[in-house]
Design an enzyme around this catalytic site. Sequence first.
Site, mmCIF file in Angstrom:
data_model
loop_
_atom_site.group_PDB
_atom_site.id
_atom_site.type_symbol
_atom_site.label_atom_id
_atom_site.label_comp_id
_atom_site.label_asym_id
_atom_site.label_seq_id
_atom_site.Cartn_x
_atom_site.Cartn_y
_atom_site.Cartn_z
ATOM 1 N N LYS A 10 0.831 -1.213 0.000
ATOM 2 C CA LYS A 10 0.000 0.000 0.000
ATOM 3 C C LYS A 10 0.866 1.264 0.000
ATOM 4 O O LYS A 10 2.061 1.215 0.320
ATOM 5 C CB LYS A 10 -0.932 -0.040 1.211
ATOM 6 C CG LYS A 10 -1.968 -1.171 1.143
ATOM 7 C CD LYS A 10 -2.947 -1.088 2.323
ATOM 8 C CE LYS A 10 -4.024 -2.149 2.215
ATOM 9 N NZ LYS A 10 -5.027 -2.036 3.308
ATOM 10 N N TYR A 50 -12.423 -2.213 -3.890
ATOM 11 C CA TYR A 50 -12.927 -2.395 -2.522
ATOM 12 C C TYR A 50 -14.456 -2.370 -2.456
ATOM 13 O O TYR A 50 -15.014 -2.005 -1.422
ATOM 14 C CB TYR A 50 -12.344 -1.320 -1.606
ATOM 15 C CG TYR A 50 -10.932 -1.614 -1.135
ATOM 16 C CD1 TYR A 50 -10.675 -2.683 -0.265
ATOM 17 C CD2 TYR A 50 -9.858 -0.831 -1.534
ATOM 18 C CE1 TYR A 50 -9.387 -2.946 0.184
ATOM 19 C CE2 TYR A 50 -8.563 -1.092 -1.082
ATOM 20 C CZ TYR A 50 -8.349 -2.151 -0.219
ATOM 21 O OH TYR A 50 -7.077 -2.419 0.238
ATOM 22 N N HIS A 116 -1.979 -5.557 1.515
ATOM 23 C CA HIS A 116 -3.283 -6.179 1.263
ATOM 24 C C HIS A 116 -3.074 -7.627 0.865
ATOM 25 O O HIS A 116 -2.110 -7.952 0.177
ATOM 26 C CB HIS A 116 -4.018 -5.458 0.116
ATOM 27 C CG HIS A 116 -5.209 -6.229 -0.377
ATOM 28 N ND1 HIS A 116 -6.448 -6.107 0.208
ATOM 29 C CD2 HIS A 116 -5.330 -7.170 -1.342
ATOM 30 C CE1 HIS A 116 -7.295 -6.942 -0.399
ATOM 31 N NE2 HIS A 116 -6.637 -7.592 -1.350
HETATM 32 P P1 IDP Z 1 -8.010 -6.672 5.341
HETATM 33 O O1 IDP Z 1 -7.177 -5.705 4.524
HETATM 34 O O2 IDP Z 1 -7.228 -7.217 6.506
HETATM 35 O O3 IDP Z 1 -8.638 -7.751 4.504
HETATM 36 P P2 IDP Z 1 -10.643 -5.456 5.467
HETATM 37 O O4 IDP Z 1 -11.601 -5.610 6.583
HETATM 38 O O5 IDP Z 1 -10.943 -6.157 4.182
HETATM 39 O O6 IDP Z 1 -9.193 -5.833 6.006
HETATM 40 O O7 IDP Z 1 -10.523 -3.896 5.195
HETATM 41 C C1 IDP Z 1 -9.856 -3.429 4.041
HETATM 42 C C2 IDP Z 1 -8.955 -2.295 4.423
HETATM 43 O O8 IDP Z 1 -9.763 -1.203 4.893
HETATM 44 C C3 IDP Z 1 -8.018 -2.568 5.614
HETATM 45 O O9 IDP Z 1 -6.846 -3.248 5.242
HETATM 46 C C4 IDP Z 1 -7.722 -1.174 6.101
HETATM 47 O O10 IDP Z 1 -6.790 -0.505 5.251
HETATM 48 C C5 IDP Z 1 -9.085 -0.501 5.932
HETATM 49 N N1 IDP Z 1 -9.928 -0.575 7.124
HETATM 50 C C6 IDP Z 1 -10.569 -1.663 7.626
HETATM 51 N N2 IDP Z 1 -11.292 -1.360 8.732
HETATM 52 C C7 IDP Z 1 -11.117 -0.029 8.917
HETATM 53 C C8 IDP Z 1 -11.607 0.891 9.902
HETATM 54 O O11 IDP Z 1 -12.363 0.555 10.823
HETATM 55 N N3 IDP Z 1 -11.184 2.197 9.767
HETATM 56 C C9 IDP Z 1 -10.359 2.608 8.763
HETATM 57 N N4 IDP Z 1 -9.895 1.779 7.822
HETATM 58 C C10 IDP Z 1 -10.243 0.471 7.909
HETATM 59 MG MG MG Z 2 -10.092 -7.634 3.038
#
Ligand code: IDP
Ligand code: MG
Length: 139
Positions: A10, A50, A116
Amino acid sequence: MSSRTFAMIKPDAVSRGLSGKIISRIETSGMKVVALRRILMTPAQAQGFYIEHKDRPFYGSLTGYMSSGPCYIAVLEGDNAQVKWREIMGATNPADAAEGTIRKEMAVDLEKNSVHGSDSAQSAAREVSYFFAEADIVS
Ligand code: IDP
Ligand code: MG
């Protein structure tokens, strides 16, 4: 059995010069980088990538952040690649990430969490094909 997953470095990690260190961890784990490209996503591209999070409160901020600077996108190949890469990355929130994981050691915060990885075989297939053609991938 060998499988593929989709990975991104990222903008927070690219801008701090951590890309080489992250790729080195992938290679040390035994996985192979079978495709790699530097990109700058448009906001629309990040929104599409996303799309599963479109109703979450952080969607606008996340997609703005992900289109704010260069990323490296990659396809990784190896035994159980999707699960293995998620283990190396660590939990989404660096505060919860295990010692020795990338997010524990490198992430800035919950949003700027450096890497990611696809969360299932189905999302890996969608995410790989979102950015790469089969001809871009060299095993
Ligand atoms: P992951 O990347 O571990 O799969 P996801 O839940 O799919 O996590 O969320 C995608 C991305 O969104 C996360 O990696 C992070 O950058 C961001 N993100 C997730 N939850 C939050 C939050 O509560 N606040 C701000 N950004 C978040
Ligand atoms: Mg994810």
